[in-house]
Design a protein around this motif. Structure first.
Motif, PDB file in Angstrom:
ATOM      1  N   ARG A  30       0.809  -1.219   0.000  1.00  0.00           N
ATOM      2  CA  ARG A  30       0.000   0.000   0.000  1.00  0.00           C
ATOM      3  C   ARG A  30       0.841   1.267   0.000  1.00  0.00           C
ATOM      4  O   ARG A  30       0.444   2.267  -0.594  1.00  0.00           O
ATOM      5  CB  ARG A  30      -0.954   0.013   1.192  1.00  0.00           C
ATOM      6  N   GLU A  47      -6.602  12.575  -2.219  1.00  0.00           N
ATOM      7  CA  GLU A  47      -7.619  12.114  -1.270  1.00  0.00           C
ATOM      8  C   GLU A  47      -7.063  12.352   0.133  1.00  0.00           C
ATOM      9  O   GLU A  47      -5.938  11.966   0.437  1.00  0.00           O
ATOM     10  CB  GLU A  47      -7.892  10.626  -1.488  1.00  0.00           C
ATOM     11  N   THR A  49      -6.334  12.335   4.269  1.00  0.00           N
ATOM     12  CA  THR A  49      -6.209  11.385   5.368  1.00  0.00           C
ATOM     13  C   THR A  49      -7.206  11.813   6.444  1.00  0.00           C
ATOM     14  O   THR A  49      -7.308  12.998   6.757  1.00  0.00           O
ATOM     15  CB  THR A  49      -4.767  11.394   5.920  1.00  0.00           C
ATOM     16  N   ALA A  50      -7.930  10.850   6.990  1.00  0.00           N
ATOM     17  CA  ALA A  50      -8.954  11.152   7.994  1.00  0.00           C
ATOM     18  C   ALA A  50      -8.374  11.024   9.402  1.00  0.00           C
ATOM     19  O   ALA A  50      -7.832   9.976   9.767  1.00  0.00           O
ATOM     20  CB  ALA A  50     -10.145  10.224   7.831  1.00  0.00           C
ATOM     21  N   TYR A  52      -8.924  11.636  13.713  1.00  0.00           N
ATOM     22  CA  TYR A  52      -9.915  11.731  14.784  1.00  0.00           C
ATOM     23  C   TYR A  52      -9.188  12.088  16.079  1.00  0.00           C
ATOM     24  O   TYR A  52      -7.970  11.939  16.183  1.00  0.00           O
ATOM     25  CB  TYR A  52     -10.713  10.432  14.941  1.00  0.00           C
ATOM     26  N   ILE A  74      -5.495   8.151  13.262  1.00  0.00           N
ATOM     27  CA  ILE A  74      -5.837   8.145  11.836  1.00  0.00           C
ATOM     28  C   ILE A  74      -6.867   7.054  11.607  1.00  0.00           C
ATOM     29  O   ILE A  74      -6.622   5.894  11.944  1.00  0.00           O
ATOM     30  CB  ILE A  74      -4.590   7.874  10.967  1.00  0.00           C
ATOM     31  N   SER A  75      -8.007   7.414  11.023  1.00  0.00           N
ATOM     32  CA  SER A  75      -9.026   6.407  10.741  1.00  0.00           C
ATOM     33  C   SER A  75      -8.966   5.925   9.297  1.00  0.00           C
ATOM     34  O   SER A  75      -9.477   4.855   8.984  1.00  0.00           O
ATOM     35  CB  SER A  75     -10.423   6.935  11.066  1.00  0.00           C
ATOM     36  N   ASP A  76      -8.341   6.687   8.412  1.00  0.00           N
ATOM     37  CA  ASP A  76      -8.218   6.276   7.012  1.00  0.00           C
ATOM     38  C   ASP A  76      -7.100   7.085   6.358  1.00  0.00           C
ATOM     39  O   ASP A  76      -6.959   8.282   6.610  1.00  0.00           O
ATOM     40  CB  ASP A  76      -9.525   6.522   6.256  1.00  0.00           C
ATOM     41  N   GLY A  77      -6.301   6.421   5.541  1.00  0.00           N
ATOM     42  CA  GLY A  77      -5.292   7.128   4.750  1.00  0.00           C
ATOM     43  C   GLY A  77      -3.903   7.186   5.360  1.00  0.00           C
ATOM     44  O   GLY A  77      -3.104   8.043   5.013  1.00  0.00           O
ATOM     45  N   ARG A  78      -3.583   6.263   6.250  1.00  0.00           N
ATOM     46  CA  ARG A  78      -2.263   6.317   6.892  1.00  0.00           C
ATOM     47  C   ARG A  78      -1.121   6.056   5.913  1.00  0.00           C
ATOM     48  O   ARG A  78      -0.064   6.656   6.016  1.00  0.00           O
ATOM     49  CB  ARG A  78      -2.207   5.381   8.097  1.00  0.00           C
ATOM     50  N   HIS A  79      -1.344   5.173   4.930  1.00  0.00           N
ATOM     51  CA  HIS A  79      -0.303   4.921   3.932  1.00  0.00           C
ATOM     52  C   HIS A  79      -0.114   6.140   3.029  1.00  0.00           C
ATOM     53  O   HIS A  79       1.016   6.484   2.675  1.00  0.00           O
ATOM     54  CB  HIS A  79      -0.638   3.674   3.106  1.00  0.00           C
ATOM     55  N   ARG A  80      -1.223   6.820   2.678  1.00  0.00           N
ATOM     56  CA  ARG A  80      -1.108   8.054   1.874  1.00  0.00           C
ATOM     57  C   ARG A  80      -0.320   9.113   2.640  1.00  0.00           C
ATOM     58  O   ARG A  80       0.487   9.839   2.067  1.00  0.00           O
ATOM     59  CB  ARG A  80      -2.495   8.600   1.537  1.00  0.00           C
TER      60      ARG A  80
END
Length: 109
Positions: A30, A47, A49-50, A52, A74-80
């Motif tokens: 990823r 896109e 990274t989310a 919280y 981080i809830s989404d997008g850690r690889h980005r």
């Protein structure tokens, strides 16, 4: 916000089991795919990274308590996010809950 600052804070707050800089936390290829994704797009099309914020936790007795210092995750997008850091980006888009926005701006500005 700065990818470097966010990665540092998440690593401190969430520990090595959630720190994407730790190679054992990464999933397959990823990171490589994320780097290709970022290389092939204009900044405004990335896109986000989310993020919280955790304001509560658990004490040693299993009681829910308010944290003295909230934790960032981080809830989404850690690889980005790691790809952005590896590519030397100084700013990256983040998606946050409206109630977390002021807190995140205060710690990352």
């Amino acid at each position: 916000m700065s990818p470097e600052k966010v990665l540092e804070r998440v690593g401190e707050d969430m520990g090595s089991a959630f720190d994407i800089r730790n190679t054992s936390v990464r999933i397959g290829n990823r990171l490589e795919k994320a780097m290709e994704y970022l290389k092939n797009r204009e900044v405004q099309n990335y896109e986000p990274t989310a993020l919280y914020v955790e304001y509560t936790g658990w004490d040693s007795n299993g009681q829910k308590v308010e944290l003295e210092t909230p934790k960032v995750g981080i809830s989404d997008g850690r690889h980005r996010l790691l790809a952005a850091f590896n590519l030397g980006l100084k700013k990256f888009p983040f998606e946050v809950y409206p109630e977390d926005k002021d807190y995140l701006i205060s710690i990352f500005s």
